[in-house]
Design an enzyme around this catalytic site. Sequence first.
Site, PDB file in Angstrom:
ATOM      1  N   THR A 286     -14.248 -29.579  18.471  1.00  0.00           N
ATOM      2  CA  THR A 286     -14.330 -30.964  18.967  1.00  0.00           C
ATOM      3  C   THR A 286     -15.399 -31.104  20.053  1.00  0.00           C
ATOM      4  O   THR A 286     -15.776 -32.217  20.391  1.00  0.00           O
ATOM      5  CB  THR A 286     -12.977 -31.451  19.543  1.00  0.00           C
ATOM      6  OG1 THR A 286     -12.552 -30.548  20.576  1.00  0.00           O
ATOM      7  CG2 THR A 286     -11.906 -31.515  18.472  1.00  0.00           C
TER       8      THR A 286
ATOM      9  N   TYR B 222       0.573 -31.097  19.192  1.00  0.00           N
ATOM     10  CA  TYR B 222      -0.121 -30.998  20.488  1.00  0.00           C
ATOM     11  C   TYR B 222       0.888 -30.767  21.615  1.00  0.00           C
ATOM     12  O   TYR B 222       0.756 -29.831  22.399  1.00  0.00           O
ATOM     13  CB  TYR B 222      -0.918 -32.274  20.712  1.00  0.00           C
ATOM     14  CG  TYR B 222      -1.732 -32.322  21.982  1.00  0.00           C
ATOM     15  CD1 TYR B 222      -2.853 -31.519  22.148  1.00  0.00           C
ATOM     16  CD2 TYR B 222      -1.400 -33.204  23.014  1.00  0.00           C
ATOM     17  CE1 TYR B 222      -3.613 -31.573  23.315  1.00  0.00           C
ATOM     18  CE2 TYR B 222      -2.157 -33.274  24.174  1.00  0.00           C
ATOM     19  CZ  TYR B 222      -3.265 -32.458  24.327  1.00  0.00           C
ATOM     20  OH  TYR B 222      -4.020 -32.528  25.478  1.00  0.00           O
TER      21      TYR B 222
ATOM     22  N   ALA C 279      -4.982 -25.696  31.332  1.00  0.00           N
ATOM     23  CA  ALA C 279      -5.118 -27.154  31.244  1.00  0.00           C
ATOM     24  C   ALA C 279      -4.008 -27.686  30.345  1.00  0.00           C
ATOM     25  O   ALA C 279      -4.163 -27.787  29.140  1.00  0.00           O
ATOM     26  CB  ALA C 279      -6.491 -27.531  30.688  1.00  0.00           C
TER      27      ALA C 279
ATOM     28  N   ASP D  19     -13.772 -18.594  18.168  1.00  0.00           N
ATOM     29  CA  ASP D  19     -12.465 -19.241  18.086  1.00  0.00           C
ATOM     30  C   ASP D  19     -11.492 -18.370  18.877  1.00  0.00           C
ATOM     31  O   ASP D  19     -11.154 -17.268  18.443  1.00  0.00           O
ATOM     32  CB  ASP D  19     -12.038 -19.335  16.609  1.00  0.00           C
ATOM     33  CG  ASP D  19     -10.677 -19.993  16.449  1.00  0.00           C
ATOM     34  OD1 ASP D  19      -9.932 -20.088  17.446  1.00  0.00           O
ATOM     35  OD2 ASP D  19     -10.351 -20.399  15.321  1.00  0.00           O
TER      36      ASP D  19
ATOM     37  N   SER E 260      -8.691 -26.644  23.279  1.00  0.00           N
ATOM     38  CA  SER E 260      -7.713 -27.319  22.412  1.00  0.00           C
ATOM     39  C   SER E 260      -8.282 -28.687  22.043  1.00  0.00           C
ATOM     40  O   SER E 260      -8.856 -29.356  22.907  1.00  0.00           O
ATOM     41  CB  SER E 260      -6.382 -27.563  23.141  1.00  0.00           C
ATOM     42  OG  SER E 260      -5.532 -28.379  22.349  1.00  0.00           O
TER      43      SER E 260
HETATM   44  P1  NAD Z   1     -12.507 -31.874  24.150  1.00  0.00           P
HETATM   45  O1  NAD Z   1     -12.022 -31.962  22.751  1.00  0.00           O
HETATM   46  O2  NAD Z   1     -13.753 -32.581  24.524  1.00  0.00           O
HETATM   47  O3  NAD Z   1     -12.657 -30.355  24.613  1.00  0.00           O
HETATM   48  C1  NAD Z   1     -11.904 -29.294  24.057  1.00  0.00           C
HETATM   49  C2  NAD Z   1     -12.859 -28.130  23.824  1.00  0.00           C
HETATM   50  O4  NAD Z   1     -12.107 -27.004  23.320  1.00  0.00           O
HETATM   51  C3  NAD Z   1     -13.917 -28.452  22.772  1.00  0.00           C
HETATM   52  O5  NAD Z   1     -15.198 -28.053  23.223  1.00  0.00           O
HETATM   53  C4  NAD Z   1     -13.481 -27.638  21.557  1.00  0.00           C
HETATM   54  O6  NAD Z   1     -14.563 -27.312  20.704  1.00  0.00           O
HETATM   55  C5  NAD Z   1     -12.836 -26.438  22.239  1.00  0.00           C
HETATM   56  N1  NAD Z   1     -11.878 -25.716  21.390  1.00  0.00           N
HETATM   57  C6  NAD Z   1     -10.831 -26.228  20.715  1.00  0.00           C
HETATM   58  N2  NAD Z   1     -10.190 -25.259  20.027  1.00  0.00           N
HETATM   59  C7  NAD Z   1     -10.854 -24.099  20.281  1.00  0.00           C
HETATM   60  C8  NAD Z   1     -10.687 -22.761  19.865  1.00  0.00           C
HETATM   61  N3  NAD Z   1      -9.699 -22.397  19.018  1.00  0.00           N
HETATM   62  N4  NAD Z   1     -11.559 -21.815  20.318  1.00  0.00           N
HETATM   63  C9  NAD Z   1     -12.560 -22.164  21.171  1.00  0.00           C
HETATM   64  N5  NAD Z   1     -12.776 -23.424  21.594  1.00  0.00           N
HETATM   65  C10 NAD Z   1     -11.919 -24.383  21.156  1.00  0.00           C
HETATM   66  O7  NAD Z   1     -11.283 -32.381  25.056  1.00  0.00           O
HETATM   67  P2  NAD Z   1     -11.177 -32.567  26.638  1.00  0.00           P
HETATM   68  O8  NAD Z   1     -10.765 -33.960  26.891  1.00  0.00           O
HETATM   69  O9  NAD Z   1     -12.378 -32.028  27.297  1.00  0.00           O
HETATM   70  O10 NAD Z   1      -9.919 -31.652  26.964  1.00  0.00           O
HETATM   71  C11 NAD Z   1     -10.074 -30.354  27.513  1.00  0.00           C
HETATM   72  C12 NAD Z   1      -8.686 -29.759  27.754  1.00  0.00           C
HETATM   73  O11 NAD Z   1      -7.984 -30.545  28.703  1.00  0.00           O
HETATM   74  C13 NAD Z   1      -7.828 -29.695  26.500  1.00  0.00           C
HETATM   75  O12 NAD Z   1      -7.084 -28.492  26.520  1.00  0.00           O
HETATM   76  C14 NAD Z   1      -6.900 -30.873  26.654  1.00  0.00           C
HETATM   77  O13 NAD Z   1      -5.664 -30.650  26.017  1.00  0.00           O
HETATM   78  C15 NAD Z   1      -6.734 -30.942  28.165  1.00  0.00           C
HETATM   79  N6  NAD Z   1      -6.406 -32.316  28.574  1.00  0.00           N
HETATM   80  C16 NAD Z   1      -7.355 -33.290  28.559  1.00  0.00           C
HETATM   81  C17 NAD Z   1      -7.002 -34.583  28.926  1.00  0.00           C
HETATM   82  C18 NAD Z   1      -8.013 -35.706  28.953  1.00  0.00           C
HETATM   83  O14 NAD Z   1      -7.621 -36.836  29.217  1.00  0.00           O
HETATM   84  N7  NAD Z   1      -9.283 -35.478  28.726  1.00  0.00           N
HETATM   85  C19 NAD Z   1      -5.680 -34.878  29.281  1.00  0.00           C
HETATM   86  C20 NAD Z   1      -4.742 -33.861  29.246  1.00  0.00           C
HETATM   87  C21 NAD Z   1      -5.107 -32.577  28.912  1.00  0.00           C
END
Ligand code: NAD
Length: 311
Positions: free
Chosen positions: A35, A145, A114, A56, A75
Site C-alpha cells: 500500500t 484488521y 503502531a 514482506d 500493515s
Molecule cells: P499506509 O498503508 O500508507 O502504510 C503502511 C505501509 O506498510 C505501506 O508502505 C505498506 O506497503 C507497508 N506494508 C504493509 N504490509 C507489509 C508487509 N507485509 N511487509 C512490509 N511492508 C508492509 O498506512 P499508514 O496510514 O501510513 O499506516 C501506518 C501504520 O499506522 C499502519 O500499521 C496502520 O495500521 C497504523 N495506523 C494508521 C492510522 C492512520 O490514521 N493513518 C491510524 C491507526 C493506525
Amino acid sequence: MKVVVAGGAGFLGSHLVDAHLDKGDSVVILDNFCTGSPSNIKHLAENDRVEAIEVDVSEHVPDLKEVDLVYNLASPASPPAYLALALETMAVGSEGTRRLLELSERSHARFVMASTSEIYGDPSEHPQRESYRGNVDATGPRSVYDEAKRFSEAMTFAFHRTFGTNIGVARIFNTYGPRLAPGDGRVVSNFIVQALKGDPLTIYGDGSQTRSLCFVADLVRGLMALGESSITGPVNLGNPDERSVGEIASLILSLTNSNSSVEYLPLPTDDPTRRCPDIAVAKRELGWEPRTMTEDGLRVTIEHFRSLLAS
Ligand code: NAD
Ligand code: UDP
C-alpha cells in the site's frame, strides 16, 4: 541511533523516516510496497543514512545489526486496502509483528508498535481511554484488521513479559496529511480529491458518525516521544477535536471553494459510530499533545493534493 521503520514507504512511515533523518539518525526502511509507494521515499535516494529494503516482513526480516529502535508500521491501514488484503493484513499483524519483535529482542532495541483506535471497535465508552476493552466483532469484515492489531498488541506484551523486551504500544487515531495516497479510500483523501475534481463527496451513511482527525506532523512527534520514552503503554495518540463526517465534508468543501455536491452511500458494515481519544496518558507520560488545528492541517493537505493533481 539506528532506527528500523517497517512500513516506512507508507504515509505515516515516510514522515517518521524524514523526522528521524532530520534528527541525525540512520534509518532502515522495510517495506513490500503493498500500500506504500516508492514516491514517498524517492527524495531520500541520495541520502547515505537511509537504506530501503523491499521485503514482506510477514515472510522475512533481515538480521540487521546494532539496531536501537524498531517501529512496526507495516500493515494495510485503509479499510478498502485491508478488506482487499484480508489474509495479508492478518499475516503482517501476527507473523510480521513476531519477526520484528525477534529483531528487537536480538538487538536489545526498543520496539514501538503502531496499533490503532480500531482496538476499541464501535465504542460504548466515549471518549475512549486506554482502559476501555473495546467492542469488536470478531468475525465481521473489519475483524481482519482489528483482530490483527489486537493480536499484535498481545504479542508485543507477551515478548515484554517473557523476555523483558523494551516495548511501547501506540493506539493511533485517524491521521491525515500530505502523502496520503489519493486512491487510498480514507475519508480525508477521498473528500479532498473529490472536492478538487468537482466530483460528488461520498458520505457513507447519514454522515453523523464521528472521527477525530490528527495531523501527521503531530502524530509523528507523538510516536517519536514514545520511541524515546520507556513506557509500555498502550497510549492513545490522536487529536480530540471530534467532528461528524458530515462536518468534515462541509469543512473540506469550504476550504477548497468547491461546488461539488454530496452523495449519500450505504454505511460499511461495522463502521464505528463515534471515535475520540482521551489523551490524558500521552500528556502525562510523554508530555505530548497535538498542536495543529484541524482547519490548518487540512489546508496543508489540500495544497499537497492540489499540486499532485496538477502534475
Ligand atoms: P499506509 O498503508 O500508507 O502504510 C503502511 C505501509 O506498510 C505501506 O508502505 C505498506 O506497503 C507497508 N506494508 C504493509 N504490509 C507489509 C508487509 N507485509 N511487509 C512490509 N511492508 C508492509 O498506512 P499508514 O496510514 O501510513 O499506516 C501506518 C501504520 O499506522 C499502519 O500499521 C496502520 O495500521 C497504523 N495506523 C494508521 C492510522 C492512520 O490514521 N493513518 C491510524 C491507526 C493506525
Ligand atoms: N467515509 C465516508 N466517505 C468516504 C470515506 C470514508 O463517509 O469516502 C467515512 C467512513 O464510513 C467512516 C469515516 O468516514 O465513518 C472514516 O473513514 P476512514 O476510512 O477514513 O477511517 P476509519 O476510521 O473508518 O478506519
